[in-house]
Scaffold this motif. Structure first.
Motif, PDB file in Angstrom:
ATOM      1  N   PHE A  98       0.832  -1.210   0.000  1.00 12.41           N
ATOM      2  CA  PHE A  98       0.000   0.000   0.000  1.00 12.41           C
ATOM      3  C   PHE A  98       0.865   1.258   0.000  1.00 12.41           C
ATOM      4  CE2 PHE A  98      -3.580  -2.716   0.972  1.00 12.41           C
ATOM      5  CZ  PHE A  98      -4.679  -2.004   0.529  1.00 12.41           C
ATOM      6  N   GLN A  99       1.927   1.249   0.792  1.00 10.56           N
ATOM      7  CA  GLN A  99       2.791   2.433   0.838  1.00 10.56           C
ATOM      8  C   GLN A  99       3.473   2.669  -0.504  1.00 10.56           C
ATOM      9  OE1 GLN A  99       5.336   1.753   4.239  1.00 10.56           O
ATOM     10  NE2 GLN A  99       3.813   2.541   5.688  1.00 10.56           N
ATOM     11  N   ALA A 100       3.934   1.600  -1.143  1.00  9.02           N
ATOM     12  CA  ALA A 100       4.561   1.742  -2.467  1.00  9.02           C
ATOM     13  C   ALA A 100       3.544   2.232  -3.491  1.00  9.02           C
ATOM     14  CB  ALA A 100       5.156   0.406  -2.900  1.00  9.02           C
ATOM     15  N   THR A 103      -4.809  -6.684   4.884  1.00  8.19           N
ATOM     16  CA  THR A 103      -4.347  -6.404   6.241  1.00  8.19           C
ATOM     17  C   THR A 103      -3.147  -5.479   6.192  1.00  8.19           C
ATOM     18  OG1 THR A 103      -5.109  -8.566   7.022  1.00  8.19           O
ATOM     19  CG2 THR A 103      -3.488  -7.423   8.378  1.00  8.19           C
ATOM     20  N   VAL A 104      -3.184  -4.417   7.007  1.00  8.04           N
ATOM     21  CA  VAL A 104      -2.045  -3.508   7.119  1.00  8.04           C
ATOM     22  C   VAL A 104      -1.805  -3.214   8.597  1.00  8.04           C
ATOM     23  CG1 VAL A 104      -2.474  -2.447   4.868  1.00  8.04           C
ATOM     24  CG2 VAL A 104      -3.450  -1.405   6.927  1.00  8.04           C
ATOM     25  N   GLY A 105      -0.559  -2.822   8.918  1.00  7.33           N
ATOM     26  CA  GLY A 105      -0.215  -2.571  10.311  1.00  7.33           C
ATOM     27  C   GLY A 105       0.283  -1.168  10.579  1.00  7.33           C
ATOM     28  N   ARG A 106       0.432  -0.358   9.500  1.00  5.01           N
ATOM     29  CA  ARG A 106       0.895   1.015   9.661  1.00  5.01           C
ATOM     30  C   ARG A 106       0.136   1.924   8.707  1.00  5.01           C
ATOM     31  NH1 ARG A 106       5.261  -1.953   8.810  1.00  5.01           N
ATOM     32  NH2 ARG A 106       5.897  -0.827   6.915  1.00  5.01           N
ATOM     33  N   SER A 107       0.368   3.212   8.820  1.00  9.57           N
ATOM     34  CA  SER A 107      -0.330   4.179   7.974  1.00  9.57           C
ATOM     35  C   SER A 107      -0.016   3.924   6.508  1.00  9.57           C
ATOM     36  CB  SER A 107       0.092   5.602   8.339  1.00  9.57           C
ATOM     37  OG  SER A 107      -0.192   5.886   9.694  1.00  9.57           O
ATOM     38  N   ILE A 108      -1.041   4.006   5.678  1.00 10.80           N
ATOM     39  CA  ILE A 108      -0.824   3.808   4.242  1.00 10.80           C
ATOM     40  C   ILE A 108      -0.844   5.132   3.483  1.00 10.80           C
ATOM     41  CG2 ILE A 108      -1.683   1.455   4.282  1.00 10.80           C
ATOM     42  CD1 ILE A 108      -4.298   2.486   3.076  1.00 10.80           C
ATOM     43  N   MET A 109      -1.398   6.175   4.048  1.00 12.71           N
ATOM     44  CA  MET A 109      -1.225   7.525   3.513  1.00 12.71           C
ATOM     45  C   MET A 109      -0.390   8.278   4.524  1.00 12.71           C
ATOM     46  SD  MET A 109      -3.992  10.577   2.664  1.00 12.71           S
ATOM     47  CE  MET A 109      -4.581   9.894   1.101  1.00 12.71           C
ATOM     48  N   ARG A 110       0.800   8.733   4.085  1.00  7.66           N
ATOM     49  CA  ARG A 110       1.747   9.352   5.015  1.00  7.66           C
ATOM     50  C   ARG A 110       2.007  10.802   4.622  1.00  7.66           C
ATOM     51  NH1 ARG A 110       6.368   5.060   4.104  1.00  7.66           N
ATOM     52  NH2 ARG A 110       5.511   5.280   1.995  1.00  7.66           N
ATOM     53  N   PRO A 111       2.527  11.616   5.551  1.00  9.17           N
ATOM     54  CA  PRO A 111       2.816  13.014   5.220  1.00  9.17           C
ATOM     55  C   PRO A 111       3.780  13.127   4.048  1.00  9.17           C
ATOM     56  CG  PRO A 111       2.909  12.671   7.591  1.00  9.17           C
ATOM     57  CD  PRO A 111       2.792  11.313   6.970  1.00  9.17           C
ATOM     58  N   ALA A 112       3.516  14.111   3.186  1.00  6.95           N
ATOM     59  CA  ALA A 112       4.383  14.389   2.036  1.00  6.95           C
ATOM     60  C   ALA A 112       4.319  15.873   1.739  1.00  6.95           C
ATOM     61  CB  ALA A 112       3.941  13.578   0.820  1.00  6.95           C
ATOM     62  N   ALA A 113       5.331  16.367   1.074  1.00 11.43           N
ATOM     63  CA  ALA A 113       5.398  17.791   0.764  1.00 11.43           C
ATOM     64  C   ALA A 113       4.418  18.147  -0.348  1.00 11.43           C
ATOM     65  CB  ALA A 113       6.814  18.165   0.341  1.00 11.43           C
TER      66      ALA A 113
END
Length: 378
Positions: A27-29, A60-70
Motif C-alpha cells: 500500500f505504501q509503495a 491487512t495492514v499494520g501502519r499508515s498507508i497515507m503518510r505526510p508528504a510535501a
C-alpha cells in the motif's frame, strides 16, 4: 518500481495479497506511485491524481498507508466492489490515513474499514487550508478504534478540514473518543474554521462512544437514517450521538440541523445530544421513542437531550421520550427554545413540569415556548 501503464492501481501490483498477510509495504509503495504520477493542474496550484486505487478483497495492514508528504494534491479516488467484499483491516496503533495539509477532493466508494487495535484511528487530518472536500459513499467502519476521523491543526493557521460528506454509509464498531472528532486541540480557537459536514441516509449503529464530537464549532447537517447506540462505554459512561462540549464560538460556526432521523440511544445512560453551543440546534421530524416501553424511559433522571447555556434550540414535529434538561449558569442572552407540533410518548412527560428539567442558577430565566403542541403543553 516503475509506474504501471494503467490508471488503475491495485495493491497486487506491488506485492500485496488479500488475506491475513501484512500488505503495508504494498500500500505504501502504491501511494508513493500516486504521488510520483501527479500532474500539474493548469488552472490551479496543486498536483492532480492520475490514478484510481481499486481494492477487491480484504487486505491487512499494520501502519499508515497515507503518510505526510510535501506539497498539496487533489482528486484521489479509492474504489471497492462492495462493503466487506473490499476491506482494509488495520492491526496497528496508528492512523490508517494521515492527511498532513495535503489532500483535497478525495473520494471513497463501496469499501469497508476495520480495526483490530483499539489504539488505531481511521484518519488524522491536520490543516492550514490544504485538507478539504473528502467524501464517502456506501462505506463502512467496524472494529475497535481510538477515534474514526480526527481533525486538528496548528495554533495560528488552522483552516478548512471542511466540506466532508457521508452518503449511505454504515458507522459500526466502538470508539474510545468519537467516530468524527473535530477540534482535537480545543484550546486552539482557530479550529472553529473546521466547517460543513453532511451525513445523508446513513446507518449509524455502533457499540459505544460518541458519533460526532465537536470540541470547537462547526456547521453540521444530518438527514435521514437510523442512529442506534447498541451498548455503552466500557467504563459505564455515556455514549452520545452529538457531543458539543465547548460553548464559546463565533455565531457563524454553531449550527446543527437534523432532519428525519430515527434515534435509539438504548441504554438509559446514553444521550441523543449534550450541547454547550450557543448557536442554533434544530431537530425536525425526528423520533427517539423506540425504547419508550422500557421502565427506565419513565425515570425522572432519564434525560437524553441536554443543553448548557443554549442559544437557539428548535424541535419541530418530533416524537420524544424522556426529559429535556436545560442547565443555565449565566444570564441568558439571545435565547429562544421552541417546541413546535411535538409529542411525548411516555404519559408522565406530557406536561411542562414532567418534560422539562431546568437546572442552574438562572433556571427561572430560561425562555421556552410550545406551539401547537400535540400533548397540549402551552
Amino acid at each position: 518500481m516503475s509506474t504501471p501503464a494503467t490508471t488503475i492501481l491495485r495493491p497486487e501490483d506491488y506485492g500485496g495479497t488479500p488475506g491475513l498477510a501484512d500488505s503495508t509495504a504494498a500500500f505504501q509503495a502504491m501511494m508513493d506511485d500516486v504521488d510520483r504520477t501527479l500532474r500539474r493542474d493548469p488552472a490551479g496550484d496543486r498536483g492532480t491524481a492520475t490514478a484510481t486505487v481499486l481494492l477487491a478483497g480484504s487486505y491487512t495492514v499494520g501502519r499508515s498507508i497515507m503518510r505526510p508528504a510535501a506539497g498539496r494534491a487533489q482528486g484521489l479516488t479509492f474504489r471497492g466492489i462492495g462493503k466487506r467484499a473490499s476491506e482494509i483491516v488495520m492491526t496497528g496503533g496508528e492512523p490508517l490515513f494521515v492527511n498532513a495539509d495535503r489532500w483535497m477532493g478525495v473520494r471513497f466508494y463501496d469499501l469497508s474499514f476495520r480495526s483490530t487495535n483499539p489504539k488505531a484511528s481511521y484518519l488524522y487530518s491536520t490543516s492550514t487550508g490544504g485538507a478539504q472536500d473528502w467524501g464517502w459513499t456506501n462505506c463502512e467502519w467496524r472494529g475497535t478504534w481510538s477515534y474514526g476521523i480526527g481533525l486538528d491543526g496548528p495554533v495560528a493557521t488552522s483552516n478548512l478540514n471542511s466540506e466532508m460528506s457521508w452518503d449511505r454509509c454504515h458507522i459500526n464498531g466502538a470508539y474510545d473518543k468519537a467516530f468524527l472528532w473535530s477540534g482535537m486541540t480545543p484550546t486552539i480557537q482557530q479550529q472553529d474554521q473546521f466547517l460543513n459536514f453532511a451525513l445523508r441516509d446513513c446507518k449509524v449503529e455502533y457499540d459505544s462512544g460518541d458519533a460526532l464530537r465537536f470540541d470547537r464549532g462547526g456547521s453540521i447537517t444530518v438527514t435521514g437514517g437510523s442512529w442506534i447506540i447498541k451498548g455503552k462505554r466500557p467504563d459505564g459512561g455515556a455514549s452520545r450521538f452529538f457531543y458539543l462540549p465547548t460553548g464559546i464560538h463565533a455565531d457563524s460556526v454553531q449550527n446543527l440541523l437534523i432532519e428525519g432521523v430515527r434515534f435509539e440511544p438504548r441504554d438509559p445512560v446514553n444521550q441523543v445530544i449534550d450541547s454547550s453551543w450557543r448557536g442554533q440546534v434544530q431537530f425536525i421530524g425526528c423520533t427517539d421513542d423506540a425504547w419508550a416501553f422500557k421502565t427506565a424511559s419513565a425515570a425522572d433522571d432519564y434525560a437524553p437531550h441536554r443543553y448548557t447555556n443554549p442559544g437557539g434550540v428548535r424541535y419541530q414535529g418530533c416524537q420524544l421520550t424522556g426529559r429535556h434538561r436545560y442547565t443555565q449558569t449565566a444570564a441568558p442572552s439571545r435565547q429562544a427554545i421552541v417546541y413546535d407540533q411535538c409529542a411525548r410518548t411516555v404519559t408522565g412527560r406530557r406536561t411542562k413540569a414532567g418534560f422539562l428539567d431546568l437546572q442552574g442558577g438562572y433556571a427561572d430565566r430560561i425562555r421556552i415556548s410550545h406551539r401547537d403542541d400535540r400533548d397540549g403543553i402551552s
